[in-house]
Design a protein around this motif. Structure first.
Motif, short mmCIF file in Angstrom:
data_model
loop_
_atom_site.label_atom_id
_atom_site.label_comp_id
_atom_site.label_asym_id
_atom_site.label_seq_id
_atom_site.Cartn_x
_atom_site.Cartn_y
_atom_site.Cartn_z
N ALA A 10 10.70 -2.64 15.03
CA ALA A 10 11.55 -1.61 14.42
C ALA A 10 12.29 -2.10 13.18
O ALA A 10 12.63 -1.32 12.30
N THR A 11 12.57 -3.41 13.12
CA THR A 11 13.36 -3.93 11.99
C THR A 11 12.52 -4.18 10.75
O THR A 11 13.05 -4.53 9.70
N GLY A 12 11.20 -4.01 10.85
CA GLY A 12 10.32 -4.28 9.71
C GLY A 12 10.16 -3.06 8.81
O GLY A 12 10.76 -2.00 9.04
N THR A 35 12.39 -2.66 19.10
CA THR A 35 12.27 -4.11 19.25
C THR A 35 12.39 -4.79 17.88
O THR A 35 12.00 -4.24 16.86
N VAL A 103 4.16 -7.69 13.22
CA VAL A 103 3.20 -8.30 12.30
C VAL A 103 2.45 -9.44 13.00
O VAL A 103 3.04 -10.22 13.74
N GLU A 127 -3.80 -6.76 12.70
CA GLU A 127 -4.24 -8.07 13.18
C GLU A 127 -4.67 -8.01 14.65
O GLU A 127 -5.60 -8.70 15.06
N GLY A 211 6.35 -5.81 4.19
CA GLY A 211 6.75 -7.12 4.68
C GLY A 211 6.08 -8.22 3.88
O GLY A 211 5.10 -7.99 3.17
P1 NAD Z 1 7.60 -6.79 8.49
O1 NAD Z 1 7.55 -8.25 8.32
O2 NAD Z 1 8.44 -5.97 7.58
O3 NAD Z 1 8.07 -6.44 10.00
C1 NAD Z 1 7.50 -7.10 11.09
C2 NAD Z 1 8.18 -6.70 12.39
O4 NAD Z 1 7.60 -7.48 13.44
C3 NAD Z 1 9.68 -6.95 12.43
O5 NAD Z 1 10.31 -5.93 13.15
C4 NAD Z 1 9.80 -8.26 13.21
O6 NAD Z 1 11.03 -8.37 13.90
C5 NAD Z 1 8.63 -8.18 14.16
N1 NAD Z 1 8.11 -9.48 14.54
C6 NAD Z 1 7.76 -10.51 13.71
N2 NAD Z 1 7.33 -11.57 14.43
C7 NAD Z 1 7.40 -11.21 15.73
C8 NAD Z 1 7.11 -11.88 16.96
N3 NAD Z 1 6.63 -13.13 16.99
N4 NAD Z 1 7.30 -11.20 18.12
C9 NAD Z 1 7.78 -9.95 18.11
N5 NAD Z 1 8.09 -9.26 16.99
C10 NAD Z 1 7.90 -9.89 15.81
O7 NAD Z 1 6.08 -6.27 8.47
P2 NAD Z 1 5.53 -4.82 8.06
O8 NAD Z 1 5.24 -4.79 6.60
O9 NAD Z 1 6.37 -3.76 8.64
O10 NAD Z 1 4.11 -4.85 8.78
C11 NAD Z 1 3.98 -4.66 10.17
C12 NAD Z 1 2.52 -4.45 10.52
O11 NAD Z 1 2.08 -3.25 9.88
C13 NAD Z 1 1.60 -5.56 10.00
O12 NAD Z 1 0.57 -5.77 10.91
C14 NAD Z 1 1.04 -5.00 8.71
O13 NAD Z 1 -0.23 -5.50 8.39
C15 NAD Z 1 0.96 -3.52 9.05
N6 NAD Z 1 1.00 -2.64 7.89
C16 NAD Z 1 2.10 -2.61 7.09
C17 NAD Z 1 2.14 -1.78 5.98
C18 NAD Z 1 3.37 -1.70 5.10
O14 NAD Z 1 3.40 -0.88 4.18
N7 NAD Z 1 4.41 -2.48 5.33
C19 NAD Z 1 1.03 -0.99 5.68
C20 NAD Z 1 -0.08 -1.04 6.51
C21 NAD Z 1 -0.09 -1.87 7.62
#
Ligand code: NAD
Ligand code: MG
Length: 394
Positions: A10-12, A35, A103, A127, A211
């Motif tokens: 949720a924080t991402g 989470t 992520v 992933e 991220g």
């Molecule tokens: P981010 O780094 O902004 O957020 C990641 C999140 O995962 C955070 O809430 C973090 O607390 C959590 N996290 C990290 N490591 C962890 C662990 N070991 N255990 C539990 N939680 C953990 O990443 P994002 O950009 O939001 O991307 C998240 C997923 O979405 C990735 O798989 C990325 O490929 C996919 N995605 C993102 C985008 C985008 O625009 N950001 C677009 C398409 C797909």
């Protein structure tokens, strides 16, 4: 009754966009669980805003901190810790839909827990699917889960395919899938300069705010490689049926080419709230907060063939897609180690592809018939990647 939503990660970036869409529709959605991993203070703010029944942190120590803070604020949120806590909220009987937005490989077990509980799973965590493809899709089938793609390209493809596409691409008249890519911040950087680019430059994506890990993946185009593998699993496509097209404006999010010559595309502003709202409300449509697309401001749409010399990660991912077995899991794990090392400025940008290629060459590909086999392949690749790092700059 509003649908109960569990937001993993949720924080991402995706997590926050999801909460933005949810908050626009309180009559439809309620946050059941949130989470976060390292950003406990931010998770606390989100809990105060959305008042979830559950929150999950990385470990018991951070859970205690959050538990006390929420109790002091008068919330009755139950705070769990670690992977067991993630799996528990993802599979909780009260949950209707799970946003899988952790992520990397860390998201695999919690995402699979949601799948095995037969949830509606909104998949951002590509992933997880890349690592465990066949097992993941089998689990979706066996447990009657509904899998909806959040990745903008896959959501676009999903929107351009007929509802019965599970019959097979050929059966529904699809010739190929055209997966668009922006080309990232280094699309035109002179090749010799790539050895000197910084993490900040790599994370400065021209069109999307994301991220740091996926931003580096976009710069190396490993993101498109992972998405190629993701598309093969989601849409039962052979790698040959997926063509990558560089489209620098990121307005067309992908296309489907049919045998009659029709090419369907989904367009929109580059804002993840569109695919998130699409998947949340599917098969209905809801407001996402995204501004209407202004075609006059866009003015033109350009297309280029990707250059594999500039983007070797794309070639490595295509090879892993064709070989199958443990290759995609090893590719993903080596990439996670390489990206982390690049972000820590331990290796240079072109070393990311070098490290991955060497890891894949050193390890024989095996069949993956269980989740244990997937994690074993992941672990082997991480050991090899870390060995490579310990010899660096050999
Ligand atoms: P981010 O780094 O902004 O957020 C990641 C999140 O995962 C955070 O809430 C973090 O607390 C959590 N996290 C990290 N490591 C962890 C662990 N070991 N255990 C539990 N939680 C953990 O990443 P994002 O950009 O939001 O991307 C998240 C997923 O979405 C990735 O798989 C990325 O490929 C996919 N995605 C993102 C985008 C985008 O625009 N950001 C677009 C398409 C797909
Ligand atoms: Mg994408």
């Amino acid at each position: 009754m509003p649908q109960q939503i569990c937001v993993l990660g949720a924080t991402g970036s995706i997590g926050l966009s999801t909460l933005d869409v949810i908050a626009r529709h309180p009559e439809r959605y309620q946050v059941f669980a949130l989470t976060g991993f390292s950003r406990v203070a931010e998770l606390k703010v989100l809990c105060l805003q959305h008042r979830p029944a559950f929150a999950v942190t990385a470990d018991e120590a951070s859970a205690r901190v959050l538990r006390e803070a929420l109790r002091a604020a008068g919330l009755s949120t139950e705070v769990l810790a670690g992977e067991a806590g993630l799996c528990e909220v993802a599979a909780h009987p009260a949950v209707d839909a799970v946003m899988a937005a952790i992520v990397g490989a860390a998201g695999l077990r919690p995402t699979l827990a949601a799948v095995r509980a037969g949830k509606k799973v909104l998949l951002a965590n590509k992933e997880a699917l890349v690592m465990s493809g066949d097992l993941f899709m089998q689990a979706v089938q066996e447990n009657g889960a509904t899998l909806l793609p959040i990745d903008s390209e896959h959501n676009a493809i999903f929107q351009c395919l007929p509802v019965d596409h599970a019959r097979g691409l050929k059966a529904v008249g699809v010739r190929r899938i055209l997966l668009t890519a922006s080309g990232g911040p280094f699309r035109e950087t002179p090749l010799a300069e790539l050895a000197h680019v910084s993490p900040e430059q790599a994370c400065a994506h021209p069109n999307w705010s994301m991220g740091r890990k996926i931003s580096v993946d976009s710069a190396s185009m490993m993101n498109k490689g992972l998405e190629l593998i993701e598309a093969c699993w989601l849409f039962a496509a052979h790698p040959d049926q997926v063509e990558v097209v560089i489209h620098p404006q990121s307005v067309i999010h992908s296309l489907v080419d049919y045998v009659d010559g029709s090419v369907l595309a989904q367009l929109g502003n580059p804002d993840m709230r569109t695919p998130i709202a699409n998947a949340l409300a599917w098969p209905e449509r809801i407001d996402s907060g995204v501004a209407p697309l202004d075609l006059f401001a866009v003015a033109r749409l350009d297309f280029q063939r990707p250059d594999e010399q500039r983007f070797p990660c794309l070639r490595l991912a295509r090879q892993a897609a064709e070989v199958g077995g443990s290759a995609p899991a090893m590719l993903n794990a080596a990439n996670e180690v390489a990206v982390a090392a690049f972000l820590e400025q331990r290796i240079r940008f072109p070393d990311i592809a070098r490290m991955i290629e060497e890891v894949l060459q050193r390890e024989a590909v095996t069949a993956v018939e269980s989740l244990d086999a997937v994690f074993a392949a992941d672990a082997r690749a991480r050991v090899l990647a870390n060995n490579w790092l310990s010899r660096y700059p050999a």
